[in-house]
Design a protein around this motif. Structure first.
Motif, PDB file in Angstrom:
ATOM      1  N   ASP A  50       1.123  -1.091   0.075  1.00 37.14           N
ATOM      2  CA  ASP A  50       0.139   0.004  -0.040  1.00 37.14           C
ATOM      3  C   ASP A  50       0.463   1.616   0.404  1.00 37.14           C
ATOM      4  O   ASP A  50       0.267   2.088  -0.911  1.00 37.14           O
ATOM      5  CB  ASP A  50      -0.590   0.028   1.584  1.00 37.14           C
ATOM      6  CG  ASP A  50      -1.366  -0.949   1.348  1.00 37.14           C
ATOM      7  OD1 ASP A  50      -2.065  -1.589   0.024  1.00 37.14           O
ATOM      8  OD2 ASP A  50      -2.418  -1.567   1.726  1.00 37.14           O
TER       9      ASP A  50
ATOM     10  N   SER B 269       2.898   1.849  -3.642  1.00 34.24           N
ATOM     11  CA  SER B 269       1.255   1.862  -4.744  1.00 34.24           C
ATOM     12  C   SER B 269       1.228   3.727  -4.484  1.00 34.24           C
ATOM     13  O   SER B 269       1.241   4.101  -5.563  1.00 34.24           O
ATOM     14  CB  SER B 269       0.260   1.465  -4.338  1.00 34.24           C
ATOM     15  OG  SER B 269       0.370  -0.456  -4.432  1.00 34.24           O
TER      16      SER B 269
ATOM     17  N   ARG C   8      -2.092  -3.181  -9.563  1.00 36.71           N
ATOM     18  CA  ARG C   8      -2.613  -3.313  -8.190  1.00 36.71           C
ATOM     19  C   ARG C   8      -1.945  -4.830  -8.352  1.00 36.71           C
ATOM     20  O   ARG C   8      -3.032  -5.297  -8.282  1.00 36.71           O
ATOM     21  CB  ARG C   8      -3.422  -2.421  -7.135  1.00 36.71           C
ATOM     22  CG  ARG C   8      -3.414  -2.860  -5.648  1.00 36.71           C
ATOM     23  CD  ARG C   8      -4.385  -2.011  -5.311  1.00 36.71           C
ATOM     24  NE  ARG C   8      -5.144  -2.216  -4.170  1.00 36.71           N
ATOM     25  CZ  ARG C   8      -3.968  -1.258  -3.305  1.00 36.71           C
ATOM     26  NH1 ARG C   8      -3.400  -0.039  -3.532  1.00 36.71           N
ATOM     27  NH2 ARG C   8      -4.171  -1.272  -2.263  1.00 36.71           N
TER      28      ARG C   8
ATOM     29  N   ILE D 134       5.379  -5.186  -7.722  1.00 36.99           N
ATOM     30  CA  ILE D 134       4.326  -4.343  -8.955  1.00 36.99           C
ATOM     31  C   ILE D 134       5.135  -3.745  -9.933  1.00 36.99           C
ATOM     32  O   ILE D 134       6.078  -3.224 -10.628  1.00 36.99           O
ATOM     33  CB  ILE D 134       4.092  -2.651  -7.828  1.00 36.99           C
ATOM     34  CG1 ILE D 134       3.785  -2.564  -6.350  1.00 36.99           C
ATOM     35  CG2 ILE D 134       3.130  -1.545  -8.328  1.00 36.99           C
ATOM     36  CD1 ILE D 134       3.312  -1.442  -5.995  1.00 36.99           C
TER      37      ILE D 134
END
Ligand SMILES: Cc1ncc(COP(=O)(O)O)c(C=O)c1O
Length: 390
Positions: free
Chosen positions: A297, A300, A312, A319
Motif C-alpha cells: 500500500d 503503490s 495493483r 508492482i
C-alpha cells in the motif's frame, strides 16, 4: 582449443534482474530490482541453523533431502495446500526452487517437446526451457487483469505439449490464479496428458481477499502435477538455497536422478533449519501477509503520486507499472535513467516477455524492504516527479 560456447548457452543472456543489482551498487542506489528482503530472517530459524552446524551436520545430506525436512514439507503441504504426499517417494529437496524447476524440466521434457509458459514470466523460465531443449510456447496474460485467452490456450495444447509452467501468486504481475482459471488449465492437462509444473513460492504473500489454490489439489491433478516451492520468500532466506519439488513417485524418481548429478544436494545444516522453519507457529504467515500488505500500500501510493500507472498486485511482492506516457524510447532507457540519475533500481518490463515489444512500456518494482528503504525510494521518486514538473 575449440573456444566457442555451446549454441545452447548462446541462446540466452545474463539475468537482467541481477545485472540491475550490479548497476545499482555502482550508483550506490536503492535496489527495488531484485526480489530479496533487506530485513532479518526469523531469529529461531537462524538459531536452528547455528545449532545444526555446531552439531556437525556438515557433511552431505541424503541426496534427495534430509528426512526431517521431507516430513515437514509433506505435513505443511497437507495442511496448507490440501494434498497428501509420501515424503519417502514424492519429494526432492533441491538448491532452491530454481534448481527444483530446472531438475524437474530436465527430468520430464524430451528434446523438441513443447512447454507452455505464461508471459510475462519469471525470467528463469526462458533459459530453463532452452537448457532442457524444449520448444517454449508463450501465452500472454493481458493487463489489467492479467487473464489468458481461453481459446488461445486451448489451441496451444497438442500432442507435443509436455508441460505447462504456472506461477501463482505470480512474479512479476502479482496475479493470483483463480480456481476457475486453474480448473480450465487442469481440464486441458488431463485431456492431453500434460504435466502442470507450478511454482508456488509466494503462496503465503496474498492481499485483500485473494486465496492461494494449488493446482495439485484439483480433482485428478495430484498425479499430473509437479509443485515447486522453497524457503526463500516465505521465511526471507533467499541466500540459503533450499527448495523442493513435490511430484508423483515415478516423476520424483527421475527428478532425483537429475538433481543428484546437477548438485548432489542442498546444504545439510540449512535443510535442518528449514525443517524448523516449516514448523513455525502458524500466526507467522498472517503477520507476513499483513506486513507485506502495508508495504504494497505504501509503495503503490508513492508510485501513483509520482505519475506511474500501476497494476495493483493480489499477491507476491512486486508492482508492475506502465510508464509509456513518460515519453522514453523504451523500458530499458527508462530503467537506466531512473538508476543513473536518481539511484533507484527497477527491472525493465521487456525482460519478462519473449518479445521485448510486449514489455516496452513496463517497469517492475519490488518491495520486500524495510520501511526506511521504501522511504528512501519514495524520496528518489519525489525527485523524479520534480524533474517531470520542471
Ligand atoms: C517466481 C519465482 N520463482 C523462483 C524464484 C527463485 O527462488 P529460489 O530462491 O527458491 O531459487 C524467484 C525469485 O525471485 C521467483 O520470483
Amino acid at each position: 582449443m575449440k573456444n566457442s560456447s555451446s549454441s545452447r548457452a548462446l541462446r540466452f543472456t545474463e539475468s537482467v534482474i541481477r545485472e540491475m543489482t550490479r548497476i545499482c551498487l555502482k550508483h550506490d542506489g536503492v535496489n527495488l530490482a531484485q526480489g530479496f528482503p533487506d530485513f532479518p530472517a526469523p531469529a529461531e530459524i537462524k538459531e536452528a541453523a547455528r545449532k545444526a552446524i555446531q552439531a556437525d551436520l556438515n557433511q552431505y545430506a541424503i541426496t534427495w533431502g534430509e528426512p526431517n525436512l521431507r516430513h515437514a514439507i509433506a505435513e505443511k503441504f497437507a495442511w496448507y495446500n490440501g494434498v497428501t504426499v509420501d515424503p519417502e517417494t514424492e519429494i526432492t529437496v533441491c538448491c532452491g526452487s530454481t534448481e527444483a524447476m530446472i531438475s524437474s524440466l530436465m527430468a520430464i521434457v524430451n528434446s523438441e517437446e513443447e512447454v507452455i509458459v505464461f508471459e510475462p514470466f519469471y525470467e528463469n523460465y526462458g533459459p530453463d526451457t532452452i537448457l532442457c531443449d524444449a520448444k517454449p510456447r508463450f501465452i500472454t496474460l493481458r493487463e489489467p487483469g492479467w487473464r489468458f485467452d481461453e481459446e488461445e490456450l486451448t489451441q496451444t495444447f497438442n500432442n507435443k505439449t509436455k508441460a505447462i509452467i504456472i506461477n501463482t501468486p505470480n512474479n512479476p504481475t502479482g496475479k493470483v490464479f483463480s480456481r476457475e482459471e486453474l480448473q480450465f488449465i487442469a481440464d486441458l492437462c488431463l485431456k492431453w496428458g500434460v504435466i502442470a509444473v507450478t511454482d508456488e513460492i509466494y503462496e503465503h504473500i496474498l492481499y485483500d481477499e485473494a486465496k492461494h489454490i494449488s493446482i495439485a489439489s484439483l480433482p485428478g491433478m495430484r498425479d499430473e502435477t509437479i509443485t515447486i516451492n522453497s524457503i526463500s520468500k516465505t521465511y526471507s532466506l533467499t541466500g540459503w538455497r533450499v527448495g523442493w519439488a513435490i511430484a508423483p513417485a515415478p516423476l520424483t524418481a527421475s527428478i532425483r536422478k537429475v538433481h543428484d548429478f546437477l548438485t548432489v544436494g542442498a546444504p545439510h545444516p540449512l535443510q535442518e533449519a528449514a525443517a524448523t522453519a516449516l514448523h513455525i507457529d502458524r500466526s507467522y504467515y498472517e503477520t507476513l501477509a499483513r506486513e507485506y500488505e502495508e508495504r504494497r500500500d505504501f509503495l503503490s501510493g508513492v508510485l501513483d503520486d509520482s505519475g506511474f500507472r500501476i497494476y495493483r498486485p493480489q499477491g507476491a511482492y512486486y508492482i508492475m507499472t506502465d510508464v509509456g506516457h513518460f515519453g522514453f524510447s523504451d523500458d530499458v532507457a527508462f530503467a537506466l535513467h531512473l538508476v543513473e540519475k536518481f539511484g533507484l533500481a527497477t527491472v525493465p518490463g521487456s525482460s519478462f516477455y519473449s518479445r521485448s515489444s510486449l514489455g516496452a512500456t513496463k517497469i517492475r518494482f519490488c518491495f520486500p524492504k524495510k520501511k526506511e528503504t521504501l522511504e528512501q525510494a519514495a524520496e528518489k521518486l519525489g525527485h523524479f516527479k520534480k524533474e517531470r514538473e520542471e
